[in-house]
Design an enzyme around this catalytic site. Sequence first.
Site, PDB file in Angstrom:
ATOM      1  N   THR A 121      23.308 -12.337  28.032  1.00 44.17           N
ATOM      2  CA  THR A 121      23.738 -12.278  26.633  1.00 44.17           C
ATOM      3  C   THR A 121      22.792 -13.026  25.702  1.00 44.17           C
ATOM      4  OG1 THR A 121      25.239 -14.139  27.033  1.00 44.17           O
ATOM      5  CG2 THR A 121      26.176 -11.922  27.145  1.00 44.17           C
ATOM      6  N   LYS A 142      23.905 -16.106  40.170  1.00 47.17           N
ATOM      7  CA  LYS A 142      22.950 -15.053  39.803  1.00 47.17           C
ATOM      8  C   LYS A 142      21.886 -14.862  40.884  1.00 47.17           C
ATOM      9  CE  LYS A 142      23.524 -15.567  34.779  1.00 47.17           C
ATOM     10  NZ  LYS A 142      24.384 -16.746  34.715  1.00 47.17           N
ATOM     11  N   ASP A 168      28.626 -18.904  39.502  1.00 48.97           N
ATOM     12  CA  ASP A 168      27.707 -18.076  38.734  1.00 48.97           C
ATOM     13  C   ASP A 168      26.277 -18.423  39.149  1.00 48.97           C
ATOM     14  OD1 ASP A 168      26.697 -16.326  36.890  1.00 48.97           O
ATOM     15  OD2 ASP A 168      26.918 -17.686  35.190  1.00 48.97           O
ATOM     16  N   LYS A 228      34.230 -21.828  35.892  1.00 42.68           N
ATOM     17  CA  LYS A 228      32.931 -21.232  36.210  1.00 42.68           C
ATOM     18  C   LYS A 228      31.903 -22.333  36.379  1.00 42.68           C
ATOM     19  CE  LYS A 228      29.514 -20.165  33.909  1.00 42.68           C
ATOM     20  NZ  LYS A 228      28.117 -19.818  33.605  1.00 42.68           N
ATOM     21  N   ASP A 239      17.024 -11.891  45.068  1.00 45.83           N
ATOM     22  CA  ASP A 239      15.958 -12.064  46.046  1.00 45.83           C
ATOM     23  C   ASP A 239      15.962 -10.839  46.945  1.00 45.83           C
ATOM     24  OD1 ASP A 239      14.026 -13.302  47.869  1.00 45.83           O
ATOM     25  OD2 ASP A 239      14.677 -15.215  47.013  1.00 45.83           O
ATOM     26  N   ARG A 284      30.809 -23.611  25.749  1.00 41.89           N
ATOM     27  CA  ARG A 284      30.679 -24.619  24.705  1.00 41.89           C
ATOM     28  C   ARG A 284      31.818 -24.672  23.698  1.00 41.89           C
ATOM     29  NH1 ARG A 284      24.416 -23.183  23.790  1.00 41.89           N
ATOM     30  NH2 ARG A 284      25.181 -21.294  24.813  1.00 41.89           N
TER      31      ARG A 284
END
Length: 224
Positions: free
Chosen positions: A115, A61, A59, A32, A64, A205
Amino acid sequence: MSNPVYVAIDVPRLDAAKVLAEKVKGHVGGVKLGLEFFCAHGHHGVMELAHVGLPIFLDLKLHDIPNTVAGAMQAIHVLEPAIVTVHASGGRAMMEDAKAAAGENTKIVAVTMLTSLDENDLSRTGVAGSAHDQVMRLAELAEAAGLDGIVCSGQEVGSVHKQWKNGFFVVPGLRPAGSNVGDQKRVVTPRQARDDGASVLVIGRPISKAEDPLAAARAIEATL
């Protein structure tokens, strides 16, 4: 999908990203790449990571007006991403145009609620009701728009899966049992999310910042 884990490689250095992807590629199902990586390295960086041989999840996002999002989607055709994100809050027309402009083999999934947000954050932005209700509303809108699926936390994926039987569900913000949750507010373990219906598990992470990323990826894979 034999391994649903997509490792999130949101780092500013391309060489470090390639090293990490090569190191863990035998124990993850995809890579990703988010805004930090894409803004730093653009098309070239994505193509370099594609050489690792894993599916690429962009990713981005996108959020618009419909015409702009459709144009952006067409601009990344050459990268042949497996998955691309748009924001469900952009509305039905925007999501419809995003899907229409996407490559034939690219899944378009709508981000419902980050999240890192909780119900207090929702309230401050003028959205009434629970996080669960907001995710369910936006999932219904995304399905109506013809998208492949949504992005939601592991706390909602079970309910969404019951509502949208054949949807494609991406779950980020996952943390192995006992690990530090960091800035995430609505977290579950990778195994719980998978059992509840997640199609893709985005893990950053806990792998990328681990002392031994390969061992961390292998340990997460073993729980699935």
